[in-house]
Design a protein around this motif. Structure first.
Motif, PDB file in Angstrom:
ATOM      1  N   ALA A  29      73.788  53.687  43.430  1.00  0.00           N
ATOM      2  CA  ALA A  29      72.694  54.438  44.042  1.00  0.00           C
ATOM      3  C   ALA A  29      71.366  53.978  43.442  1.00  0.00           C
ATOM      4  O   ALA A  29      71.330  53.252  42.448  1.00  0.00           O
ATOM      5  N   CYS A  31      66.658  54.070  44.181  1.00  0.00           N
ATOM      6  CA  CYS A  31      65.526  54.110  45.113  1.00  0.00           C
ATOM      7  C   CYS A  31      65.436  52.806  45.909  1.00  0.00           C
ATOM      8  O   CYS A  31      65.938  51.762  45.468  1.00  0.00           O
ATOM      9  N   PRO A  32      64.768  52.832  47.064  1.00  0.00           N
ATOM     10  CA  PRO A  32      64.548  51.592  47.811  1.00  0.00           C
ATOM     11  C   PRO A  32      63.853  50.540  46.950  1.00  0.00           C
ATOM     12  O   PRO A  32      62.865  50.841  46.281  1.00  0.00           O
ATOM     13  N   LYS A  36      69.645  47.436  44.084  1.00  0.00           N
ATOM     14  CA  LYS A  36      71.044  47.830  44.326  1.00  0.00           C
ATOM     15  C   LYS A  36      71.840  46.683  44.938  1.00  0.00           C
ATOM     16  O   LYS A  36      72.960  46.394  44.508  1.00  0.00           O
ATOM     17  N   ASN A 135      71.297  54.591  49.093  1.00  0.00           N
ATOM     18  CA  ASN A 135      70.291  55.480  48.503  1.00  0.00           C
ATOM     19  C   ASN A 135      70.832  56.833  48.068  1.00  0.00           C
ATOM     20  O   ASN A 135      70.431  57.376  47.045  1.00  0.00           O
ATOM     21  N   TYR A 136      71.721  57.417  48.855  1.00  0.00           N
ATOM     22  CA  TYR A 136      71.987  58.854  48.727  1.00  0.00           C
ATOM     23  C   TYR A 136      73.353  59.199  48.154  1.00  0.00           C
ATOM     24  O   TYR A 136      73.840  60.315  48.319  1.00  0.00           O
ATOM     25  N   ASP A 190      59.410  55.115  52.627  1.00  0.00           N
ATOM     26  CA  ASP A 190      60.247  54.762  51.475  1.00  0.00           C
ATOM     27  C   ASP A 190      60.001  55.653  50.261  1.00  0.00           C
ATOM     28  O   ASP A 190      60.949  56.086  49.597  1.00  0.00           O
ATOM     29  N   ASN A 193      61.430  59.181  50.378  1.00  0.00           N
ATOM     30  CA  ASN A 193      62.867  59.060  50.144  1.00  0.00           C
ATOM     31  C   ASN A 193      63.153  58.816  48.667  1.00  0.00           C
ATOM     32  O   ASN A 193      64.078  59.401  48.088  1.00  0.00           O
ATOM     33  N   ALA A 194      62.349  57.943  48.039  1.00  0.00           N
ATOM     34  CA  ALA A 194      62.547  57.627  46.622  1.00  0.00           C
ATOM     35  C   ALA A 194      62.387  58.863  45.745  1.00  0.00           C
ATOM     36  O   ALA A 194      63.142  59.049  44.774  1.00  0.00           O
ATOM     37  N   ILE A 197      65.593  60.719  45.966  1.00  0.00           N
ATOM     38  CA  ILE A 197      66.688  59.995  45.315  1.00  0.00           C
ATOM     39  C   ILE A 197      66.580  60.103  43.800  1.00  0.00           C
ATOM     40  O   ILE A 197      67.584  60.271  43.098  1.00  0.00           O
TER      41      ILE A 197
END
Length: 215
Positions: A29, A31-32, A36, A135-136, A190, A193-194, A197
């Motif tokens: 997992a 962040c963008p 990863k 991400n999740y 992004d 979302n980060a 996350i």
């Protein structure tokens, strides 16, 4: 939970998990732009070279197609949690763990066209380790806790935000956005979302400092 782990330590950790004989599923997992995919690809390559057959199955293969995102009114925030088929992803992970006598096919994600491609990744019976990044994987919203439970371990890839954001903008430009469009997408899609996350990282079995890892 360690952070300054070396590549050799990660490989030994997976070999130890695989020693019991069951197929191992490692989730990554983060962040963008945290690296990863870089870590997943490196891990699969090194494990396979060392005689432990491994396959990379990205969560991105479960992006909803653009036609469905348009119908739902979500295309402008593609990559958010509700733009993935999370339960389809969970079902695949369970198949990967349980169906070890036959080939299991997984979808990939083509960044050139920004679309998932069904049945593109074979997971053959000889596969001992599956690495899946997304991400999740550590989120508390259903069905993500079940996704976590379907994996042997979930690691969190951590990277300095300045490096991560620069890398992320360059990636968006590489795949067709103008610099202004890329910067706006990072800021408006992004990074929200980060932020979400980042709150999940304490649930990881291991936190990997990507700067220190140096791959």
């Amino acid at each position: 939970m360690n952070t300054a782990v070396t590549g050799a330590e990660l490989l030994r950790r997976v070999h130890g998990l695989a020693a019991g004989g069951e197929r191992v599923v490692i989730g990554i997992a983060g962040c963008p732009g945290a690296g990863k995919s870089t870590l997943a690809g490196w891990l699969v390559d090194r494990l396979t070279s060392a005689g432990l057959p491994a396959v990379w199955v990205p969560m991105d293969g479960f992006h909803l197609a653009d036609v469905e995102l348009e119908r739902l009114g979500r295309r402008g925030r593609k990559g958010a949690m509700d733009t993935f088929d999370a339960r389809g992803y969970l079902a695949l992970l369970r198949r990967i763990r349980a169906e070890t006598a036959t080939v299991v096919y997984a979808p990939s994600f083509d960044r050139e066209i920004e679309q998932p491609i069904a049945g593109a990744i074979p997971v053959p019976p000889a596969t001992r380790v599956v690495v899946s990044e997304g991400n999740y994987l550590l989120a508390a919203d259903e069905p993500w806790p079940q996704v976590h439970a379907a994996m042997t371990e979930v690691w969190y890839a951590d990277l300095d935000d300045r490096v991560r954001l620069d890398r992320l903008i360059k990636r968006h430009i590489q795949f067709g956005k103008t610099p202004d469009q890329a910067a706006r997408w990072v800021a408006e899609v992004d990074e929200p979302n980060a932020a979400r996350i980042r709150t999940t990282r304490e649930r990881a079995d291991l936190r990997v400092d990507m700067d220190a890892l140096g791959i």
